[in-house]
Structures are given as structure tokens and as C-alpha cells.
Design a protein around this motif. Structure first.
Motif, PDB file in Angstrom:
ATOM      1  N   VAL A 264       0.813  -1.218   0.000  1.00  0.00           N
ATOM      2  CA  VAL A 264       0.000   0.000   0.000  1.00  0.00           C
ATOM      3  C   VAL A 264       0.844   1.264   0.000  1.00  0.00           C
TER       4      VAL A 264
ATOM      5  N   ALA B 115       0.235   4.305  -2.380  1.00  0.00           N
ATOM      6  CA  ALA B 115      -0.965   5.128  -2.215  1.00  0.00           C
ATOM      7  C   ALA B 115      -0.673   6.283  -1.262  1.00  0.00           C
TER       8      ALA B 115
ATOM      9  N   ARG C  90      -4.535   4.417   1.938  1.00  0.00           N
ATOM     10  CA  ARG C  90      -3.800   3.168   2.152  1.00  0.00           C
ATOM     11  C   ARG C  90      -4.680   2.134   2.861  1.00  0.00           C
TER      12      ARG C  90
ATOM     13  N   LEU D 180      -7.168   0.743   0.387  1.00  0.00           N
ATOM     14  CA  LEU D 180      -6.550  -0.255  -0.475  1.00  0.00           C
ATOM     15  C   LEU D 180      -6.356  -1.574   0.269  1.00  0.00           C
TER      16      LEU D 180
ATOM     17  N   THR E  72      -8.582  -5.486  -0.316  1.00  0.00           N
ATOM     18  CA  THR E  72      -7.817  -6.583  -0.892  1.00  0.00           C
ATOM     19  C   THR E  72      -8.743  -7.744  -1.283  1.00  0.00           C
TER      20      THR E  72
END
Length: 343
Positions: free
Chosen positions: A120, A123, A129, A132, A136
Motif C-alpha cells: 500500500v 498510495a 492506504r 486499499l 484486498t
């Protein structure tokens, strides 16, 4: 015997090493070797100043953090703030609403279907972050896949269920009650002289020291469910003894029994408990029924109730670079010496 073992392992397997063996809660052997900083770069140039390691040297314990996250989550379960078999979607509906089969227990046993890692760092910091990470993709739950992503997700579930940041939950529910004064996320800069260095990362200013080594934990701000804690051998001995003796008021004996029970997962070469590995050949040596966890930095905690043993080995095997051989042999030899102390 333990002194000789560590002296023989340093500096080839690790630049600093501390070990403590407890029998029935009493330290029967302790040893220290090496220097908290030995190298200035990945090529092995010796540092200008190389202070000696001490019994109270603080190490980045890496994935041993997962055991603290687990205990904090189990404490929340005892308070009925969450249920182990409830869907993760209960707390993360925006991310897991389409994955209702994934439960807290799946996260604790690495059977969620999540992959090992999610990078991450590219980002923007903060929420992007985390977005993201929590987004997952995952496969169907059931098969064992060791997953930092799962433990990071578990830490976020704990924060929502517990109504506090993860570092505060760990402090208030685990380290505080046990009096673990040297176990912390984000160590104060004043502690740096006591902290062992880890890997040389020029993009982070040289050999990392006093900040979490793990790239993902660092990208997430230093506090995560899978890594980020720093501790000493003495503190980890006390934490291990809490588990060995049935929870010590932190969690109940029944909860410890569930944590350390074989959860019958498939796909691992050891038995998986809740957070803990049972009989992991990489750390337990001859103690086939012992449980615990290792850390990527070169750390391990092993608890064997049958032999009344708690074994702590802290090293910085990755200083100045990862991939140095010998740490598995050192863990096995330490466990073997511990068994002799019991006998």
C-alpha cells in the motif's frame, strides 16, 4: 550453555541476540551477545559506534505482534464486543458486505482466503492506504494461507468493536495490566539508544532503528495488527507466562484454552490455534507440543505448558540485510537447551 550458543551465533546469524528461558515462571537461563548497532550499510561496513546489547535491549518483534492483537481481540470477545464466528462484514460492511462467509475466526487462523501481503506504500498516506488494504480481494475461506492482510484487517475490526485505536487497545487490555513497560508501538525517541537496529534501507535514512521494519506497518503509520510492536525479553517472558498459566486476569483460562487449541485447519505444516502456531518446526525444536510465534526480524516466543517452559529469543537477524542464514538453527538450539533445563 545459553551464553555459548549466542556468542557462537553472533555476528554471523544476528548482530545482537538476547535469550531468556523460564521454568515455572522463573528465569533459569539468560544470555546476551552482540551490539545493538553493528553495521553502517548493507555491505557490512562497521559502524563508528557499536554499543553492546543488554538484557533489556528493545527489539522490533515483528509478527509476534500478532499474538498481542489476538489477545486484545479475545478480550473484546469476552466483553461481548465481538464474536469469533461473526462475519467480518459486521464491522466492515463497505468492504466485506459481499464476503459474508469470512469470519473473525478465519482471520485469526489465516483461513480467510486473503493473500499474504498487500503493498500500500504507493498510495497516499492515511485513509487511501487503509482503503486499499481493506479492499484486498480474497478467495473462498477455508484453506490455510499465512496472511498479514488478515491480521491487519483483524486489527481494524478490533478498533471498530473496541471503540479505540489498536495501540490503545493493546495497551489497555494487554500490556498495561501485565506491567509491560517496554512493550509499545511507536517507541518514544528517547528509547532509541536501547533499540536494536534492523535492515539497511537508504530510502529511510540508513539502518532502521526505533521505527518498525515491516514495510506495510510503516506505510500504515506504525500501528497494525500484524507487526509494529517493540519489546524486551523480560516483557515477552511475562506475556508468555500469562498464556502458560491461564490468562492471569487478562483473558480467562477458557479463552486461553481456545486460543491454544488446534483449530484443525488444512494446508499448514503445523497445528494452527487462534493467532498461535502449535508445533511449528521452525521455532519449537524438540518441543513438539509447544506453541508460539516467530518474527521476520529474527524473534521468537515459545510456550510449552507440558514442560512449564517459556522461551524468548530476540535477535536482529536482518541487520544489516535480510536473508542471513542461521536463525532457524539458533531457534532450535535454544529450545533444545530449554528442554535440558526442564529435565
Amino acid at each position: 550453555m545459553l551464553d555459548d550458543l549466542l556468542r557462537a551465533a553472533v555476528p554471523e546469524a544476528a548482530s545482537a541476540a538476547v535469550a531468556i528461558i523460564g521454568v515455572d515462571g522463573i528465569p533459569v537461563a539468560a544470555a546476551v551477545a552482540g551490539e545493538v548497532v553493528r553495521y553502517a550499510d548493507a555491505a557490512g561496513t562497521l559502524a563508528a559506534e557499536r554499543p553492546a546489547a543488554r538484557i533489556d535491549t528493545i527489539f522490533d518483534i515483528a509478527s509476534i505482534t500478532k499474538l498481542f492483537t489476538t489477545v486484545a481481540v479475545l478480550s473484546l470477545a469476552e466483553d461481548e464486543r465481538l464474536g469469533l464466528d461473526e462475519p467480518v462484514a459486521t464491522w466492515l460492511p463497505g468492504y466485506y458486505g459481499d464476503r459474508p462467509a469470512v469470519t473473525v475466526r478465519h482471520l485469526l487462523t489465516h483461513t480467510s482466503g486473503l493473500p499474504p501481503v498487500q503493498h500500500v506504500g504507493a498510495a497516499p498516506p492515511g485513509d487511501p492506504r487503509w482503503d486499499l488494504m481493506l479492499s484486498t480481494p480474497s478467495g473462498p475461506p477455508g484453506e490455510y494461507v499465512y496472511s498479514d492482510v488478515g491480521m491487519i484487517t483483524l486489527g481494524r475490526v478490533a478498533e471498530i468493536a473496541g471503540g479505540a485505536p489498536l495501540d490503545a487497545l493493546v495497551r489497555d487490555r494487554v500490556t498495561g495490566p501485565l506491567g509491560l513497560a517496554d512493550t509499545t508501538y511507536l517507541p518514544d525517541p528517547g528509547l532509541v539508544p536501547r533499540i536494536a537496529a534492523t535492515e539497511y534501507k537508504p530510502w529511510r535514512g540508513g539502518c532502521v532503528r526505533g521505527q518498525v521494519h515491516d514495510e506495510t506497518a510503516h506505510a500504515l503509520g506504525g500501528v497494525a495488527g500484524h507487526a509494529g510492536l517493540f519489546s524486551t525479553a523480560g516483557d515477552l517472558l511475562r506475556f508468555g507466562e500469562m498464556l502458560r498459566t491461564g490468562g492471569a486476569g487478562v483473558i480467562s483460562p477458557d479463552t486461553v484454552a481456545e486460543m491454544t487449541r488446534d483449530q484443525n485447519v488444512t494446508g499448514a505444516d503445523f497445528r494452527q490455534g487462534l493467532g498461535v502456531r502449535i508445533g511449528d518446526p521452525a521455532i519449537v525444536g524438540p518441543l513438539s507440543d509447544a506453541y508460539g510465534h516467530s518474527g521476520f526480524t529474527g524473534t521468537s516466543l515459545v510456550i510449552d505448558p507440558g514442560h512449564a517452559l517459556t522461551i524468548v529469543l530476540l535477535t536482529n537477524n536482518i541487520h544489516p540485510r535480510r536473508g542471513r542464514p542461521g536463525i532457524r538453527d539458533l531457534r532450535t538450539a535454544t529450545a533444545t537447551i530449554a528442554l535440558r533445563h526442564h529435565l
